[in-house]
Design a protein around this motif. Structure first.
Motif, short mmCIF file in Angstrom:
data_model
loop_
_atom_site.label_atom_id
_atom_site.label_comp_id
_atom_site.label_asym_id
_atom_site.label_seq_id
_atom_site.Cartn_x
_atom_site.Cartn_y
_atom_site.Cartn_z
N ASP A 138 -6.36 -5.70 -5.07
CA ASP A 138 -5.93 -5.57 -3.69
C ASP A 138 -4.84 -4.51 -3.59
O ASP A 138 -4.11 -4.26 -4.56
CB ASP A 138 -5.45 -6.91 -3.15
N TRP A 139 -4.75 -3.91 -2.44
CA TRP A 139 -3.90 -2.75 -2.21
C TRP A 139 -2.48 -3.23 -1.90
O TRP A 139 -2.28 -3.86 -0.86
CB TRP A 139 -4.52 -1.93 -1.08
N LEU A 140 -1.56 -2.95 -2.80
CA LEU A 140 -0.17 -3.34 -2.61
C LEU A 140 0.47 -2.34 -1.64
O LEU A 140 0.66 -1.18 -1.99
CB LEU A 140 0.55 -3.33 -3.97
N ILE A 141 0.77 -2.79 -0.44
CA ILE A 141 1.23 -1.85 0.58
C ILE A 141 2.73 -1.90 0.83
O ILE A 141 3.26 -1.08 1.57
CB ILE A 141 0.52 -2.05 1.93
N TRP A 159 3.43 -7.47 -0.10
CA TRP A 159 2.34 -7.48 0.88
C TRP A 159 1.13 -6.74 0.34
O TRP A 159 1.26 -5.69 -0.28
CB TRP A 159 2.80 -6.82 2.18
N PHE A 160 -0.04 -7.30 0.63
CA PHE A 160 -1.28 -6.69 0.17
C PHE A 160 -2.29 -6.57 1.30
O PHE A 160 -2.27 -7.37 2.23
CB PHE A 160 -1.93 -7.56 -0.92
N LEU A 181 -6.67 -10.32 6.28
CA LEU A 181 -6.85 -9.11 5.47
C LEU A 181 -5.52 -8.56 4.97
O LEU A 181 -5.48 -7.68 4.13
CB LEU A 181 -7.59 -8.04 6.28
N ALA A 182 -4.44 -9.06 5.57
CA ALA A 182 -3.11 -8.73 5.05
C ALA A 182 -2.48 -10.05 4.62
O ALA A 182 -2.60 -11.05 5.33
CB ALA A 182 -2.26 -8.06 6.13
N TYR A 183 -1.85 -10.06 3.47
CA TYR A 183 -1.26 -11.30 3.00
C TYR A 183 -0.12 -11.00 2.04
O TYR A 183 0.03 -9.87 1.57
CB TYR A 183 -2.31 -12.18 2.32
#
Length: 825
Positions: A425-428, A192-193, A149-151
């Motif tokens: 996707d959420w760019l974190i 990271w997303f 879920l994180a990539y």
RNA sequence: GCGAAAGUGGCGGAACUGGUAUACGCGCUAGACUUAGGAUCUAGUCCCGAGAGAUCGGGUUGGGGGUUCGAGUCCCCCCUUUCGCACCA
């Protein structure tokens, strides 16, 4: 000279007392019954809070006090969303360390809350910038990494070449860096997303369950997710023995696809233009498009620009060869980054076709479908209309047609159903210091290695340099960057990207329940007991980002088996903004420092007291609506509180017995009913109005000596109790002066006796043919016959009847009677 | 352009499921107490007309139509404002 109360002394006295008796902290484990409410997580920004900011805190506190007086176990925790950009900018501009700056701001804000008389349960206090908190961001990140879920992937970002850093979209002003004015370029960087798109459908479906949310917010989230059902269709490119896939929601217009447009970034682009005579020219144009910031590129004003690749694709429906173009208006990340252009039935394709002189072909006749006939005439003349092409079978338009098309495409192996989302996707990751370090290291031998749980937290180093140039200060901290590989023990480098602060705020509500727990992110048992949050109060600015991320992370935690709920916030209330006239612009605008139209609570509190500010803020209008601050109207709230105060001294003047006791008693109960109902509906403005009315009644009774002392005292006590949520200090003081030893906050809400609301004789409105003509007094128990007799006895009514016969009488018990005379047929 | 919400006195705004429109507050007018007051109190304050007068008649919730005994409230059309989305195929 009339006495006025010393609000400064009164407020200081009670604020001290509330601070000392913080014992009201809720013991979460042993509390029976549940009422978990009021979540807030403000950012300690360093700007002094103004009266506009006060609105949601005051609202929340009034609600909290109301619930508590009603015996509800209410939890009112407070914590700090402490990471963020302003802290780092302050460090750059003023040389203060972000941590010191933030902690200083928190102190100032806490003092302001105290002066507003707001009761927070500080035993639950958290701050996201402390390792005890952010280590759980890291822990969560690692779990998400394990589950995919994180990539990390390459992504285009806004890059300021002068500051050498990535900018958030909000920091790009008209295509330039907000700080130095340098034009921003688009650059591809490893980022990271979080895979929020995996949850798109659940985030969408979950909204239907949220009955306690404003429709507006739900609509905004639905738009943001932007689910649309359509079809993927494959077009062959004979020259390359390749195919390109397009996404469309209108497969029924396939016969009208006269050309194809790809995003310049499309993977096939290099091969398509390989043999083009002006390949270099096209490549440099592509570079320009890529460097255009995304916000600018997807603005409607931006002119459409395109290039013909010289290659062709085959429209599967017609077998025709159609040219393949590249254009800036096709975005690489949506659908498949390629569209079949149907100029006859799509405004953008039409504009582009006209500009480039490409053919336009109608699938639907203007009479069949909503097509502007004027613009289509040329198409009809030149190309004719394709109808009755398979699988129309003579039918026209509608979802059934589209359904048939999907089946037909599938049968021929040309395409299949597909759902596209606007949500990305959420760019974190942020190339910034003041945030949670992302817990991975890079080893030459083992590549990217997650930091083991046992080595958490990965702490932010304190000693770093803030120059404002050269990007992320963290990457220049040797102490931080140089580490050992957890796998092989060899030298390794730490990831220097930090997390978006929205990660911090996406689960804080769970941490409030066990803020000091050293072993777990949160206590699942407590979470299952207290969640979801019953009432969330906040501004509309969080409608999409924060509230969507929090819902997402809640679902992720649910899937990890850590919490039973899927939706964190049951009821959401968005307070409106406070506006005020701005000298600068000459307009009424949102109250803000930059507009110079703020009102400082410090001065207001000095002059009239915090209670006055609170009462006025609540009285100003419906809390969900915008409201204009009026300096003059504040005085009205102050006068009201002064009036209540002065009545205390006049209570002893009331006579032992008096005639109008029952009336005052009825007013008292009617007010209990109205205020209780108002507060339940967040209608604080009408609650205050009702209390003003009761105050006026009591004042008159005292003035005219029409109510007994006991009755007046009881009414006064009720007034003070009902007013407490809005004006806590002055009411506590009055309560004490009335001789009560228990704190007013601990007293229970006045009880409503409905029998007291009834009257023996009531006034009834009399209408003749729907028009108000008279009022009569009748027994409350009178039946229709009796009422009718009483009404007909009225000379006024007789006059208006003018001898006509009453054909019908509508009696609304307790309110009115309408006499209907026969109307001329 | 699409979507949502809202339009009520000089102003902020009340009116819960259709039932006395304009509560409450601001402002304004007149008066009282005061050396004075931006302090306090009293009376008045939607519009038009009649009356010396308490009163009486008519009209009014952006405009127009409809449903109903009765509409600020429900339905249809139009106008205006605010907010959100907006090259998403």
């Amino acid at each position: 000279m009339s006495t006025s109360y010393d609000h400064k002394a009164v407020e200081a006295k009670w604020q001290d007392r509330w601070e000392k008796q913080r014992a009201a902290e809720v013991d979460l484990r042993h509390a029976r019954g549940k009422y978990y409410m009021l979540m807030m997580f403000p950012y300690p920004s360093g700007d002094r809070l103004h009266v506009g900011h006060g609105r949601n805190y005051i609202l929340g506190d009034a609600l909290y006090r109301f619930l508590r007086m009603n015996g509800k176990r209410a939890l009112n925790p407070m914590g700090w969303d402490a990471f963020g950009l302003p802290a780092e900018n302050a460090a750059i501009q003023r040389g203060i360390h972000p941590k010191d700056w933030t902690l200083g701001n928190i102190k100032v804000m806490k003092e302001q809350f105290r002066r507003w008389g707001i009761l927070y349960d500080w035993s639950k206090e958290i701050a996201s910038c402390f390792p005890e908190y952010y280590r759980w961001n890291q822990w969560l990140f690692l779990r998400m990494l394990e589950k995919g879920l994180a990539y990390k992937k390459m992504a285009p970002v806004n890059w300021c070449p002068s500051c050498r850093t990535v900018l958030a979209n909000e920091q790009v002003v008209e295509g330039a860096c907000e700080r130095c004015g340098t034009p921003v370029v688009q650059r591809d960087l490893e980022q990271w997303f979080f895979r929020i798109t995996d949850y798109a459908d659940r985030l969408l479906d979950g909204l239907d369950q949220l009955e306690g949310w404003p429709e507006k917010v739900k609509v905004m989230q639905r738009n943001w997710i932007g689910r649309s059902e359509g079809v993927e269709i494959r077009f062959e490119i004979p020259a390359l023995s390749e195919s390109v896939t397009v996404f469309t929601t209108r497969p029924d217009t396939l016969h009208g696809a006269t050309f194809m447009v790809l995003a310049p970034e499309h993977p096939l682009t290099p091969r398509l233009i390989a043999k083009h005579p002006d390949r270099a020219g096209i490549e440099s144009w592509i570079e320009t498009v890529r460097n255009t910031p995304r916000i600018q590129r997807s603005a409607e004003e931006t002119p459409k620009e395109g290039r013909d690749t010289g290659s062709v694709a085959v429209n599967p429906a017609t077998g025709e060869e159609i040219p393949i173009w590249l254009a800036n208006y096709v975005l690489p990340e949506y659908g498949s980054g390629a569209v079949m252009a149907v100029p006859a039935h799509d405004a953008r394709d039409l504009a582009f076709a006209r500009q480039e002189g490409l053919p336009i072909r109608l699938v639907y006749h203007p009479e069949d479908r909503n097509v502007d006939p004027a613009t289509m005439t040329e198409a009809i003349l030149h190309e004719g209309v394709i109808r009755n092409a398979p699988p129309f079978d003579g039918a026209v338009d509608g979802p059934e047609t589209i359904g048939r098309f999907i089946e037909w495409l599938q049968k021929n192996g040309w395409g299949q159903g597909k759902v596209a989302y606007r949500l990305r996707d959420w760019l974190i990751s942020r190339q910034r210091y003041w945030g949670t370090p992302i817990p991975v290291v890079y080893c030459d031998k083992d590549g990217m290695v997650p930091v083991p749980d046992g080595q958490l937290p990965v702490e932010l180093p304190y000693n770093v340099e803030f120059t404002g140039r050269e990007g992320n200060p963290l990457s220049r901290s040797k102490e931080f960057v140089e580490t050992k590989c957890p796998k092989c023990g060899g030298p390794a480098r730490r990831e220097t990207d930090t997390m978006d602060t929205f990660v911090d705020s996406s689960w804080y509500y769970l941490r409030y329940l066990s803020p000091r727990d050293p072993a777990r992110m949160f206590d699942p048992e407590l979470a299952n007991h207290w969640m979801p949050v019953d009432q969330y109060i906040g501004g509309i600015e969080h409608a999409i980002l924060h509230l969507l991320y929090a819902r997402f992370i809640c679902k992720v935690l649910h899937d990890f088996g850590l919490v039973g709920i899927e939706e964190p916030f049951q009821n959401l209330f968005n307070q409106g903004m406070i506006t005020r006239y701005s000298e600068k612009s000459g307009r009424i605008e949102k109250m803000s420092k930059s507009r110079g139209n703020t009102v400082s609570p410090d001065e207001l509190i000095e002059e009239m007291g915090a209670d006055t500010e609170r009462v006025y803020t609540l009285f100003i209008g419906p809390p969900e609506k915008e409201a204009e601050w009026s300096d003059e109207a504040v005085a009205g709230a102050h006068r009201f509180l002064q009036r209540v105060w002065r009545m205390l001294e006049r209570l002893p003047e009331a006579p032992p017995t008096a005639p109008a006791d029952a009336e005052l008693e009825r007013d008292r109960h009617a007010t209990i009913q109205r205020v209780t109902h108002s507060l339940q509906r967040f209608s604080f403005n009408t609650a205050v109005a009702s209390l003003m009315e009761l105050s006026n009644s009591l004042f008159r009774a005292l003035e005219e000596k029409t109510a007994s002392r006991l009755r007046c005292e009881e009414t006064f006590d009720t007034l003070v109790q009902l007013l407490h949520p809005m004006a806590p200090h002055v009411t506590e003081e009055l309560w004490e002066r009335r001789g009560y030893t228990e704190s007013l906050l601990e007293s229970s809400w006045p009880e409503l006796d409905e029998s007291k609301l009834r009257r023996e004789r009531i006034h009834l409105v009399v209408q003749v043919d729907g028009k108000l003509r008279d009022r009569v007094e009748v027994d409350a128990s009178a039946d229709e016959k009796e009422v009718r007799a009483a009404v007909l006895a009225s000379p006024k009514v007789q006059e208006h009847l003018g001898g006509r016969e009453v054909a019908k009488a509508v009696l609304v018990p307790g309110r009115l009677i309408n006499l209907v005379t026969r109307k001329s047929a």
